[in-house]
Design a protein around this motif. Structure first.
Motif, PDB file in Angstrom:
ATOM      1  N   ILE A 189       1.107  -0.898   0.031  1.00 17.44           N
ATOM      2  CA  ILE A 189       0.081   0.320  -0.342  1.00 17.44           C
ATOM      3  C   ILE A 189       0.531   1.201  -0.243  1.00 17.44           C
ATOM      4  N   ASN A 190       0.727   2.103  -1.220  1.00 23.01           N
ATOM      5  CA  ASN A 190      -0.346   1.890  -1.924  1.00 23.01           C
ATOM      6  C   ASN A 190       0.321   0.959  -2.618  1.00 23.01           C
ATOM      7  N   PRO A 191      -0.465   1.088  -4.137  1.00 24.58           N
ATOM      8  CA  PRO A 191       0.213  -0.369  -4.992  1.00 24.58           C
ATOM      9  C   PRO A 191       1.381   0.282  -5.618  1.00 24.58           C
ATOM     10  N   MET A 192       2.243  -0.914  -6.101  1.00 27.74           N
ATOM     11  CA  MET A 192       3.048  -0.332  -6.875  1.00 27.74           C
ATOM     12  C   MET A 192       3.119  -0.233  -8.076  1.00 27.74           C
ATOM     13  N   ASP A 193       2.268  -0.128  -8.999  1.00 26.39           N
ATOM     14  CA  ASP A 193       1.019   0.304 -10.312  1.00 26.39           C
ATOM     15  C   ASP A 193       0.815   1.943 -10.035  1.00 26.39           C
ATOM     16  N   GLY A 194       0.007   2.239  -8.928  1.00 29.92           N
ATOM     17  CA  GLY A 194      -0.185   2.823  -8.478  1.00 29.92           C
ATOM     18  C   GLY A 194       0.398   3.991  -8.183  1.00 29.92           C
ATOM     19  N   ILE A 195       1.639   3.741  -7.488  1.00 29.96           N
ATOM     20  CA  ILE A 195       2.701   4.621  -7.265  1.00 29.96           C
ATOM     21  C   ILE A 195       3.341   5.109  -8.233  1.00 29.96           C
ATOM     22  N   GLU A 196       3.393   3.929  -9.765  1.00 33.73           N
ATOM     23  CA  GLU A 196       4.120   4.561 -11.167  1.00 33.73           C
ATOM     24  C   GLU A 196       3.380   5.646 -11.590  1.00 33.73           C
ATOM     25  N   ASN A 197       2.341   5.374 -11.131  1.00 39.21           N
ATOM     26  CA  ASN A 197       0.930   6.257 -12.260  1.00 39.21           C
ATOM     27  C   ASN A 197       1.270   7.569 -11.490  1.00 39.21           C
ATOM     28  N   ALA A 198       1.250   7.984  -9.861  1.00 43.27           N
ATOM     29  CA  ALA A 198       0.896   9.175  -9.789  1.00 43.27           C
ATOM     30  C   ALA A 198       2.810  10.034  -9.481  1.00 43.27           C
ATOM     31  N   GLY A 199       3.724   8.627  -9.676  1.00 37.38           N
ATOM     32  CA  GLY A 199       4.761   9.392  -9.502  1.00 37.38           C
ATOM     33  C   GLY A 199       5.269  10.579 -10.589  1.00 37.38           C
ATOM     34  N   ASN A 200       4.746   9.910 -11.854  1.00 38.13           N
ATOM     35  CA  ASN A 200       5.092  10.262 -13.265  1.00 38.13           C
ATOM     36  C   ASN A 200       4.581  11.542 -13.919  1.00 38.13           C
ATOM     37  N   LYS A 201       4.792  12.671 -13.497  1.00 38.08           N
ATOM     38  CA  LYS A 201       3.575  14.019 -14.084  1.00 38.08           C
ATOM     39  C   LYS A 201       2.882  13.480 -15.272  1.00 38.08           C
ATOM     40  N   PHE A 202       3.494  13.178 -16.307  1.00 40.00           N
ATOM     41  CA  PHE A 202       3.186  12.812 -17.567  1.00 40.00           C
ATOM     42  C   PHE A 202       1.956  11.555 -17.155  1.00 40.00           C
ATOM     43  N   ARG A 203       1.887  10.887 -17.032  1.00 42.64           N
ATOM     44  CA  ARG A 203       1.013   9.652 -17.154  1.00 42.64           C
ATOM     45  C   ARG A 203      -0.225  10.450 -15.728  1.00 42.64           C
ATOM     46  N   THR A 204       0.276  10.716 -14.928  1.00 39.50           N
ATOM     47  CA  THR A 204      -0.697  11.485 -14.090  1.00 39.50           C
ATOM     48  C   THR A 204      -1.686  12.271 -14.887  1.00 39.50           C
ATOM     49  N   SER A 205      -0.840  13.140 -15.897  1.00 41.90           N
ATOM     50  CA  SER A 205      -1.778  13.996 -16.528  1.00 41.90           C
ATOM     51  C   SER A 205      -2.668  12.591 -18.109  1.00 41.90           C
ATOM     52  N   PHE A 206      -2.579  12.198 -18.730  1.00 38.42           N
ATOM     53  CA  PHE A 206      -3.111  11.397 -19.215  1.00 38.42           C
ATOM     54  C   PHE A 206      -3.606  10.715 -18.865  1.00 38.42           C
TER      55      PHE A 206
END
Length: 292
Positions: free
Chosen positions: A87-104
């Protein structure tokens, strides 16, 4: 019951989790990512200080450190996630840690978000910057307001210089339209979502356009409206998180998500909130571990 707290360093969050776990008759186990030994094709796949850590009910991630080592540590925890709920799941951490991924992910899930351009071409970025009245340059990976550059009022030559410097330092230009608060103040909202509920929120106000608490922002209580709750939960779910700190800006055409934090602190928020945020997180962790 044992729960892990994964962090290179101890801070307010790790101590708060430890205290609340103990009050819930949970045994907290501190784990430094740099001291995990992982083995493949072996009976004991993960050791920390000579202890097998696959018997944990679940584990929280707070801080895996900086530098090139963090990529290996991330993969180690991704491997560990096959045996222990993280917690949090690793995929979620990766999504949130990358602003570009968060944006898209905000875009494809139709969640209000500022206009954003991402490019490695300085000239294309300059053309985009000229179209906006005000823009902010942000590192793709970063937090606490570090590395932000605002280019309002600069000449074309000065903007080009700023973009070249930013490109040199960061490799990729992430350029976002600056959202002006309709109340003519520098403030944003940090809302804290756990499970299916926004448990608390605060305004972060400042004399500067960077409002982070670590940049001398001041916390004030913010009521959780239906609009705010719906937006924040949608952002958390779009990134695949159990809990999240979601940063929101007020604008003339409604609320917009600026950033989503997968390993947020709630120290500042706890000072202005009547909600026991940590207990909500512990309860969510127990439920999440049951589902995994």
């Amino acid at each position: 019951m044992k729960m892990g707290i994964i962090s290179e360093e101890r801070d307010w969050v790790t101590d708060e989790l430890k205290s609340k776990m103990e009050k819930n008759d949970i045994d907290p186990v501190f784990i430094q990512p740099s001291k995990i030994v992982s083995s493949i094709a072996s009976d004991v796949k993960f050791e920390h200080n000579n202890r097998n850590i696959t018997d944990l009910e679940c584990a929280f991630i707070r801080n895996i450190g900086d530098g090139v080592e963090m990529f290996h540590r991330f993969d180690t925890l991704k491997y560990l996630e096959n045996y222990v709920p993280i917690i949090n799941p690793m995929d979620g951490i990766e999504n949130a840690g990358n602003k570009f991924r968060t944006s898209f992910l905000m875009e494809v899930n139709k969640i209000p978000h500022p206009k954003t351009i991402i490019s490695e071409d300085v000239n294309k970025a300059l053309i985009a910057a000229e179209k906006f009245e005000d823009v902010v340059l942000k590192p793709l990976f970063g937090s606490q307001g570090r590395g932000l550059v605002r280019v309002k009022g600069r000449s074309t030559v000065a903007k080009l210089k700023a973009l070249n410097t930013f490109k040199s330092n960061n490799g990729v230009i992430y350029l976002q339209e600056f959202v002006t608060n309709p109340n003519n103040v520098y403030r944003d909202i940090r809302a804290f979502a756990v499970g299916d509920k926004v448990v608390s929120a605060m305004y972060r106000k400042s004399d500067s356009w960077i409002t982070n608490i670590h940049q001398n922002g001041v916390a004030e209580k913010c009521e959780v409206s239906e609009e705010l709750s719906k937006l924040v939960l949608a952002a958390k779910d779009a990134l695949g998180l159990v809990y999240a700190g979601v940063d929101v800006m007020e604008s003339s055409d409604g609320l917009k998500v600026i950033e989503v934090n997968a390993c947020p602190s709630w120290e500042g928020l706890s000072r202005v909130s009547d909600t026991n945020i940590t207990q909500y997180i512990i309860d969510a962790a127990i439920e999440y571990s049951k589902r995994c």
